[in-house]
Write a protein that holds these residues in place. Structure first.
Motif, PDB file in Angstrom:
ATOM      1  N   LYS A 210       4.716   8.926  -8.651  1.00 49.42           N
ATOM      2  CA  LYS A 210       5.250  10.188  -8.986  1.00 49.42           C
ATOM      3  C   LYS A 210       3.769  10.938  -9.428  1.00 49.42           C
ATOM      4  CE  LYS A 210       7.991  12.520 -12.462  1.00 49.42           C
ATOM      5  NZ  LYS A 210       8.831  12.329 -13.789  1.00 49.42           N
ATOM      6  N   ILE A 211       3.899  12.300  -8.958  1.00 44.93           N
ATOM      7  CA  ILE A 211       2.985  13.265  -9.465  1.00 44.93           C
ATOM      8  C   ILE A 211       3.260  13.948 -10.686  1.00 44.93           C
ATOM      9  CG2 ILE A 211       1.860  15.175  -8.522  1.00 44.93           C
ATOM     10  CD1 ILE A 211       3.001  14.482  -5.679  1.00 44.93           C
ATOM     11  N   TYR A 212       2.376  14.103 -11.685  1.00 47.35           N
ATOM     12  CA  TYR A 212       2.395  14.904 -12.883  1.00 47.35           C
ATOM     13  C   TYR A 212       1.729  16.022 -12.898  1.00 47.35           C
ATOM     14  CZ  TYR A 212       4.859  11.112 -15.487  1.00 47.35           C
ATOM     15  OH  TYR A 212       5.886  10.381 -16.204  1.00 47.35           O
ATOM     16  N   ASP A 260       7.428  15.671  -5.479  1.00 41.73           N
ATOM     17  CA  ASP A 260       6.971  15.211  -6.503  1.00 41.73           C
ATOM     18  C   ASP A 260       6.109  13.696  -6.454  1.00 41.73           C
ATOM     19  OD1 ASP A 260       9.202  13.674  -5.977  1.00 41.73           O
ATOM     20  OD2 ASP A 260      10.298  14.177  -7.768  1.00 41.73           O
ATOM     21  N   SER A 261       6.411  13.346  -5.328  1.00 43.55           N
ATOM     22  CA  SER A 261       5.826  11.762  -4.986  1.00 43.55           C
ATOM     23  C   SER A 261       4.898  11.522  -3.986  1.00 43.55           C
ATOM     24  CB  SER A 261       7.085  10.825  -4.879  1.00 43.55           C
ATOM     25  OG  SER A 261       7.692  11.003  -6.073  1.00 43.55           O
ATOM     26  N   VAL A 262       3.781  10.839  -3.903  1.00 44.65           N
ATOM     27  CA  VAL A 262       3.079  10.445  -2.803  1.00 44.65           C
ATOM     28  C   VAL A 262       3.112   8.766  -2.433  1.00 44.65           C
ATOM     29  CG1 VAL A 262       1.458  12.159  -3.849  1.00 44.65           C
ATOM     30  CG2 VAL A 262       1.165   9.906  -4.692  1.00 44.65           C
ATOM     31  N   ALA A 263       2.660   8.842  -1.242  1.00 45.74           N
ATOM     32  CA  ALA A 263       2.224   7.378  -0.950  1.00 45.74           C
ATOM     33  C   ALA A 263       0.886   7.244  -0.622  1.00 45.74           C
ATOM     34  CB  ALA A 263       3.099   7.190   0.430  1.00 45.74           C
ATOM     35  N   LEU A 264       0.426   6.043  -0.724  1.00 38.40           N
ATOM     36  CA  LEU A 264      -0.954   5.805  -0.726  1.00 38.40           C
ATOM     37  C   LEU A 264      -1.211   4.248  -0.320  1.00 38.40           C
ATOM     38  CD1 LEU A 264      -2.462   4.572  -4.081  1.00 38.40           C
ATOM     39  CD2 LEU A 264      -0.585   5.947  -4.078  1.00 38.40           C
ATOM     40  N   CYS A 265      -2.301   4.109   0.665  1.00 38.30           N
ATOM     41  CA  CYS A 265      -2.800   2.948   1.085  1.00 38.30           C
ATOM     42  C   CYS A 265      -3.683   2.236   0.150  1.00 38.30           C
ATOM     43  CB  CYS A 265      -3.435   3.119   2.563  1.00 38.30           C
ATOM     44  SG  CYS A 265      -2.436   3.801   3.491  1.00 38.30           S
ATOM     45  N   PRO A 266      -3.414   1.038  -0.066  1.00 43.22           N
ATOM     46  CA  PRO A 266      -4.180   0.184  -0.849  1.00 43.22           C
ATOM     47  C   PRO A 266      -5.742   0.160  -0.363  1.00 43.22           C
ATOM     48  CG  PRO A 266      -2.300  -1.065  -0.572  1.00 43.22           C
ATOM     49  CD  PRO A 266      -2.381   0.225   0.261  1.00 43.22           C
ATOM     50  N   ALA A 267      -6.922   0.247  -1.155  1.00 42.92           N
ATOM     51  CA  ALA A 267      -8.154   0.569  -0.806  1.00 42.92           C
ATOM     52  C   ALA A 267      -8.904  -0.717  -0.360  1.00 42.92           C
ATOM     53  CB  ALA A 267      -9.115   1.555  -1.665  1.00 42.92           C
ATOM     54  N   PHE A 268      -8.560  -1.624  -1.211  1.00 40.08           N
ATOM     55  CA  PHE A 268      -9.582  -2.868  -1.158  1.00 40.08           C
ATOM     56  C   PHE A 268      -9.146  -3.626   0.111  1.00 40.08           C
ATOM     57  CE2 PHE A 268      -9.498  -7.718  -1.502  1.00 40.08           C
ATOM     58  CZ  PHE A 268     -10.619  -7.936  -1.608  1.00 40.08           C
ATOM     59  N   PRO A 269      -7.910  -3.805   0.695  1.00 36.94           N
ATOM     60  CA  PRO A 269      -7.889  -4.534   2.144  1.00 36.94           C
ATOM     61  C   PRO A 269      -8.672  -4.046   3.249  1.00 36.94           C
ATOM     62  CG  PRO A 269      -5.858  -4.266   1.010  1.00 36.94           C
ATOM     63  CD  PRO A 269      -6.564  -3.507   0.351  1.00 36.94           C
ATOM     64  N   TYR A 270      -8.831  -2.622   3.596  1.00 32.36           N
ATOM     65  CA  TYR A 270      -9.267  -1.941   4.389  1.00 32.36           C
ATOM     66  C   TYR A 270     -10.879  -2.204   4.295  1.00 32.36           C
ATOM     67  CZ  TYR A 270     -10.723   1.647   7.702  1.00 32.36           C
ATOM     68  OH  TYR A 270     -11.363   2.232   8.583  1.00 32.36           O
ATOM     69  N   ILE A 271     -11.501  -1.875   3.009  1.00 31.76           N
ATOM     70  CA  ILE A 271     -12.724  -1.766   2.850  1.00 31.76           C
ATOM     71  C   ILE A 271     -13.304  -3.355   3.059  1.00 31.76           C
ATOM     72  CG2 ILE A 271     -14.578  -1.360   1.151  1.00 31.76           C
ATOM     73  CD1 ILE A 271     -12.803   0.642  -0.179  1.00 31.76           C
ATOM     74  N   GLN A 272     -12.413  -4.138   2.730  1.00 34.38           N
ATOM     75  CA  GLN A 272     -12.950  -5.604   2.807  1.00 34.38           C
ATOM     76  C   GLN A 272     -13.190  -5.916   4.388  1.00 34.38           C
ATOM     77  OE1 GLN A 272     -13.744  -7.997   0.206  1.00 34.38           O
ATOM     78  NE2 GLN A 272     -14.622  -8.906   2.103  1.00 34.38           N
ATOM     79  N   VAL A 273     -12.223  -5.412   5.153  1.00 36.55           N
ATOM     80  CA  VAL A 273     -12.192  -5.592   6.504  1.00 36.55           C
ATOM     81  C   VAL A 273     -13.460  -5.078   7.011  1.00 36.55           C
ATOM     82  CG1 VAL A 273     -11.424  -4.848   8.715  1.00 36.55           C
ATOM     83  CG2 VAL A 273      -9.793  -5.741   6.901  1.00 36.55           C
TER      84      VAL A 273
END
Length: 287
Positions: A210-212, A260-273
């Motif tokens: 949720k965005i504040y 009022d809301s966002v979706a984000l992609c987890p960073a670690f899996p991609y950077i680890q690839v």
């Protein structure tokens, strides 16, 4: 920090500018011009100026600009319809009270940009490796790459205060041959477990928040965060009087529901690839 820097940033009231600068140093904007016929027609004969949120990570002493894959998918689509992209630059002005000219870079969308966008529904990643001279130029201006200790940490659940940093289009004046004006937004998010209305569940698991808007100075009724795609979401440990803030990289801003809301992609899996690919190419091992 001085008043000039404060006036150029929209910051959460709960955090000091001194601490936020530690996060800003990882954030960049990627810019380019479009001199295609459609762009000229829509801009009274002037080139269009495009600006994208991104951030820098370090992997095995090499620097990579990370952003959202859908940005480059849309750029490639625009090129297929006649867009002519040129004058690529990296803007590091978020860390400077007296911004210097943007750092010119050479980008070939087909050769230099590695992106994933819905190859598996929900994936939204892109990276560009920055060459040594670009790394030196950005370092000189105060940009620092996110180290592995921050992007690969396993204790993310302890970092429950989330901040999204980027450049909303609504806070930017991007006009060819006129002074470029950009304000950076730092917005507090709260993770939610259910998929918010207007966003969808995807095969590749995303995170939702949720965005504040009230965490942003002068944003009484919220504002359009379009343009913040590709920006980093950092997690902070809850503050105590005796312990300074620590932070971790949580994800990459991918989509929002327009409300009022966002979706984000987890960073670690991609950077680890990326790290694993480098290890294979170099014949070394990366943990």
């Amino acid at each position: 920090m001085n008043d000039t820097l404060d006036s150029r940033h929209k910051n959460p009231r709960i955090l000091s500018e001194k601490f936020l600068v530690q996060l800003y140093k990882h954030v960049i904007n990627i810019m380019c011009l479009d001199s295609g016929q459609n762009a000229l027609k829509e801009n009274s004969g002037k080139c269009a100026v495009y600006n994208f949120s991104a951030f820098v990570v370090e992997i095995n002493d090499r620097w990579f600009a990370i952003s959202a894959g859908h940005i480059f998918r849309e750029l490639k689509l625009a090129v297929s319809h006649g867009a002519k992209l040129s004058n690529w630059q990296i803007d590091d002005s978020i860390v400077s009270s007296k911004p210097q000219p943007a750092c010119p870079i050479s980008i070939d969308l087909d050769k230099d940009v590695y992106s994933l966008c819905d190859e598996v529904k929900g994936m939204d990643y892109a990276y560009i490796e920055l060459d040594f001279l670009t790394k030196l130029a950005l370092s000189k201006e105060g940009i620092a790459a996110i180290p592995q200790s921050v992007w690969s940490a396993k204790d993310l659940e302890e970092f429950s205060l989330w901040l999204l940093i980027g450049t909303p289009t609504a806070l930017a004046k991007l006009v060819f041959e006129e002074p470029i004006v950009k304000n950076y937004a730092t917005i507090q998010l709260e993770r939610v477990n259910n998929v918010p209305h207007g966003l969808c569940n995807t095969k590749y698991p995303r995170l939702y928040a949720k965005i504040y808007f009230e965490s942003v100075i002068e944003a009484k009724h919220g504002f359009d965060i379009g343009g913040m795609s590709g920006g980093p979401i950092f997690g902070l440990r809850p503050f105590t009087d005796s312990t300074p803030y620590e932070y971790r990289l949580i994800g990459i801003q991918s989509a929002w529901n327009g409300k009022d809301s966002v979706a984000l992609c987890p960073a670690f899996p991609y950077i680890q690839v990326i790290a694993n690919h480098l290890s294979l190419a170099n014949g070394s091992i990366s943990n």
